[in-house]
Design a protein around this motif. Sequence first.
Motif, PDB file in Angstrom:
ATOM      1  N   LYS A 195     -11.774  -2.987   4.580  1.00 17.93           N
ATOM      2  CA  LYS A 195     -12.792  -3.073   5.623  1.00 17.93           C
ATOM      3  C   LYS A 195     -12.302  -2.407   6.906  1.00 17.93           C
ATOM      4  CE  LYS A 195     -13.155  -7.544   5.852  1.00 17.93           C
ATOM      5  NZ  LYS A 195     -13.685  -8.910   6.127  1.00 17.93           N
ATOM      6  N   ARG A 196     -13.246  -1.975   7.697  1.00 12.83           N
ATOM      7  CA  ARG A 196     -12.979  -1.596   9.075  1.00 12.83           C
ATOM      8  C   ARG A 196     -12.824  -2.879   9.905  1.00 12.83           C
ATOM      9  NH1 ARG A 196     -11.398   3.553  10.603  1.00 12.83           N
ATOM     10  NH2 ARG A 196     -12.774   5.161   9.701  1.00 12.83           N
ATOM     11  N   PRO A 197     -12.202  -2.804  11.074  1.00 14.58           N
ATOM     12  CA  PRO A 197     -12.066  -4.010  11.901  1.00 14.58           C
ATOM     13  C   PRO A 197     -13.400  -4.657  12.271  1.00 14.58           C
ATOM     14  CG  PRO A 197     -10.540  -2.321  12.656  1.00 14.58           C
ATOM     15  CD  PRO A 197     -11.414  -1.681  11.624  1.00 14.58           C
ATOM     16  N   ASP A 198     -14.499  -3.867  12.295  1.00 15.07           N
ATOM     17  CA  ASP A 198     -15.811  -4.438  12.608  1.00 15.07           C
ATOM     18  C   ASP A 198     -16.446  -5.133  11.410  1.00 15.07           C
ATOM     19  OD1 ASP A 198     -16.609  -2.322  11.000  1.00 15.07           O
ATOM     20  OD2 ASP A 198     -17.518  -1.170  12.617  1.00 15.07           O
ATOM     21  N   GLY A 199     -15.737  -5.205  10.288  1.00 13.78           N
ATOM     22  CA  GLY A 199     -16.253  -5.892   9.113  1.00 13.78           C
ATOM     23  C   GLY A 199     -16.948  -5.004   8.109  1.00 13.78           C
TER      24      GLY A 199
ATOM     25  N   ASP B  30      -3.096   0.905   8.881  1.00 14.18           N
ATOM     26  CA  ASP B  30      -3.385   1.964   9.851  1.00 14.18           C
ATOM     27  C   ASP B  30      -3.150   3.317   9.206  1.00 14.18           C
ATOM     28  OD1 ASP B  30      -4.068   0.329  12.057  1.00 14.18           O
ATOM     29  OD2 ASP B  30      -1.943  -0.114  12.365  1.00 14.18           O
ATOM     30  N   VAL B  31      -4.182   4.137   9.180  1.00  7.71           N
ATOM     31  CA  VAL B  31      -4.096   5.467   8.590  1.00  7.71           C
ATOM     32  C   VAL B  31      -3.963   6.475   9.722  1.00  7.71           C
ATOM     33  CG1 VAL B  31      -5.225   7.169   7.121  1.00  7.71           C
ATOM     34  CG2 VAL B  31      -5.498   4.725   6.646  1.00  7.71           C
ATOM     35  N   ALA B  32      -2.801   7.088   9.832  1.00  7.22           N
ATOM     36  CA  ALA B  32      -2.531   8.062  10.883  1.00  7.22           C
ATOM     37  C   ALA B  32      -2.689   9.470  10.327  1.00  7.22           C
ATOM     38  CB  ALA B  32      -1.119   7.861  11.435  1.00  7.22           C
TER      39      ALA B  32
ATOM     40  N   THR C 267      -8.678   8.666   8.873  1.00  4.08           N
ATOM     41  CA  THR C 267      -7.829   8.165   9.945  1.00  4.08           C
ATOM     42  C   THR C 267      -8.477   6.990  10.652  1.00  4.08           C
ATOM     43  OG1 THR C 267      -6.904  10.368  10.287  1.00  4.08           O
ATOM     44  CG2 THR C 267      -6.668   8.805  12.089  1.00  4.08           C
ATOM     45  N   GLY C 268      -7.673   5.968  10.960  1.00  6.35           N
ATOM     46  CA  GLY C 268      -8.179   4.817  11.695  1.00  6.35           C
ATOM     47  C   GLY C 268      -7.606   3.517  11.176  1.00  6.35           C
ATOM     48  N   PRO C 269      -7.957   2.399  11.827  1.00 10.33           N
ATOM     49  CA  PRO C 269      -7.476   1.082  11.397  1.00 10.33           C
ATOM     50  C   PRO C 269      -8.371   0.466  10.332  1.00 10.33           C
ATOM     51  CG  PRO C 269      -8.678   0.863  13.459  1.00 10.33           C
ATOM     52  CD  PRO C 269      -8.700   2.329  13.106  1.00 10.33           C
ATOM     53  N   TYR C 270      -7.742  -0.276   9.405  1.00 12.12           N
ATOM     54  CA  TYR C 270      -8.456  -0.973   8.349  1.00 12.12           C
ATOM     55  C   TYR C 270      -7.800  -2.338   8.135  1.00 12.12           C
ATOM     56  CZ  TYR C 270     -10.214   3.695   7.152  1.00 12.12           C
ATOM     57  OH  TYR C 270     -10.787   4.937   7.189  1.00 12.12           O
ATOM     58  N   VAL C 271      -8.509  -3.186   7.393  1.00  8.10           N
ATOM     59  CA  VAL C 271      -7.940  -4.431   6.897  1.00  8.10           C
ATOM     60  C   VAL C 271      -8.125  -4.419   5.383  1.00  8.10           C
ATOM     61  CG1 VAL C 271      -8.063  -6.944   6.894  1.00  8.10           C
ATOM     62  CG2 VAL C 271      -8.476  -5.682   9.016  1.00  8.10           C
TER      63      VAL C 271
ATOM     64  N   ALA D 229       0.860  -1.187   0.000  1.00  6.59           N
ATOM     65  CA  ALA D 229       0.000   0.000   0.000  1.00  6.59           C
ATOM     66  C   ALA D 229       0.893   1.233   0.000  1.00  6.59           C
ATOM     67  CB  ALA D 229      -0.907   0.006   1.223  1.00  6.59           C
ATOM     68  N   LEU D 230       0.748   2.085  -1.010  1.00  6.35           N
ATOM     69  CA  LEU D 230       1.543   3.306  -1.137  1.00  6.35           C
ATOM     70  C   LEU D 230       0.699   4.487  -0.691  1.00  6.35           C
ATOM     71  CD1 LEU D 230       2.955   2.641  -4.722  1.00  6.35           C
ATOM     72  CD2 LEU D 230       3.727   1.697  -2.535  1.00  6.35           C
ATOM     73  N   ARG D 231       1.289   5.401   0.065  1.00  7.14           N
ATOM     74  CA  ARG D 231       0.565   6.558   0.593  1.00  7.14           C
ATOM     75  C   ARG D 231       0.947   7.807  -0.190  1.00  7.14           C
ATOM     76  NH1 ARG D 231       1.612   2.879   4.462  1.00  7.14           N
ATOM     77  NH2 ARG D 231       0.015   2.493   6.025  1.00  7.14           N
ATOM     78  N   PHE D 232      -0.085   8.573  -0.580  1.00  2.00           N
ATOM     79  CA  PHE D 232       0.150   9.758  -1.389  1.00  2.00           C
ATOM     80  C   PHE D 232      -0.439  10.984  -0.696  1.00  2.00           C
ATOM     81  CE2 PHE D 232       0.931   6.349  -4.343  1.00  2.00           C
ATOM     82  CZ  PHE D 232       1.971   6.827  -5.122  1.00  2.00           C
ATOM     83  N   GLU D 233      -1.152  11.838  -1.433  1.00  2.00           N
ATOM     84  CA  GLU D 233      -1.529  13.151  -0.920  1.00  2.00           C
ATOM     85  C   GLU D 233      -2.750  13.065  -0.001  1.00  2.00           C
ATOM     86  OE1 GLU D 233      -4.448  12.615  -4.187  1.00  2.00           O
ATOM     87  OE2 GLU D 233      -2.381  12.014  -3.815  1.00  2.00           O
ATOM     88  N   THR D 234      -2.932  14.111   0.813  1.00  2.00           N
ATOM     89  CA  THR D 234      -4.135  14.242   1.619  1.00  2.00           C
ATOM     90  C   THR D 234      -5.197  14.967   0.807  1.00  2.00           C
ATOM     91  OG1 THR D 234      -3.309  16.307   2.558  1.00  2.00           O
ATOM     92  CG2 THR D 234      -2.866  14.288   3.783  1.00  2.00           C
TER      93      THR D 234
END
Length: 304
Positions: free
Chosen positions: A183-187, A249-251, A224-228, A140-145
């Motif tokens: 997905k979010r951790p809750d599915g 994880d998106v910080a 922002t938040g955790p994903y799968v 996963a590559l991170r680019f612009e906001t």
Amino acid sequence: MWSGAAAVLLSVVQAVEPPVPPAATGEVLIELIAEDARGQPVKDLKAAELVVQQDGVGQAIGSFQYLPDKAWYELRYVPATGRVGAVAIGVNRRGVQLRGLDGPQVKPRWIAPLQPFEAELLAALDAPQAPEALPLDWAALRFETRDDTLHHASVAEIPLAGVSVKPAGSGAQAHLAFLLRVKRPDGRVVHQGSLDQPLEVGPVSAASASVRRFVWSSHVHLRTGPYVAELAVKDVNGGSVGVRRMPLDVAPVAGGLRLSSLTCLLGAEGAMAGREEDNPLRQPEAELVPMLRPRWIAGSGGAL
């Protein structure tokens, strides 16, 4: 009279943009929470108590149900225009308010009709034993906001040596199918994108198969938040499937270009050029190919 109405402007990734093909109809999915004036959950709302408008036009609710295992409602409807627009939802019960799962706004999501190859790859993602027969690298590559989201490019790289090819004219043809789900951790699914792509590979020798690699990317803007993140790839000619999963994880980040996972970029006449505009790996006349396991090939036209 509406009470607790939630007005929403849709802001999601490119997967919601295409119009619905005439032969099949997609639908809009909205996940929402209902609460009373004390902030307590309301679990017995009925579809008849809701009023749904899209771009100011009333919509017929297809289904509306409470999901006890997730503690939220799931609303679905087929928009008359065949695509998503600005959505407003009202509830005709005094003291009840509606909100989204992550804040006051609900977030509509376009659910396109599944194609046969997508159904097969989804089944592979949901299988108890994930297949790993097809060799591939993935990052996963991170680019612009953008506003409150961070642009991610999910890049899969498949060696030609691991893919079945069949004769086609004077050369050969490979055929790959991809499906990315985030997905979010809750599915809860926040993104799903796919591609079914035959590829002309020209004459293939043992030497060329050992160095040539296919690259595919899919793009998503995440808050922002955790994903799968989950990826399924199929070699259509050979039948092998590969599935990969990774936490994502998106910080919070400041603005600016992000190439945190990118090792090397080579200019190429890629056979898998992305059509979408929101693709940082594309230039007007060429594409930039991220090499997840870079090798410098003598005599190549690339530049570091």
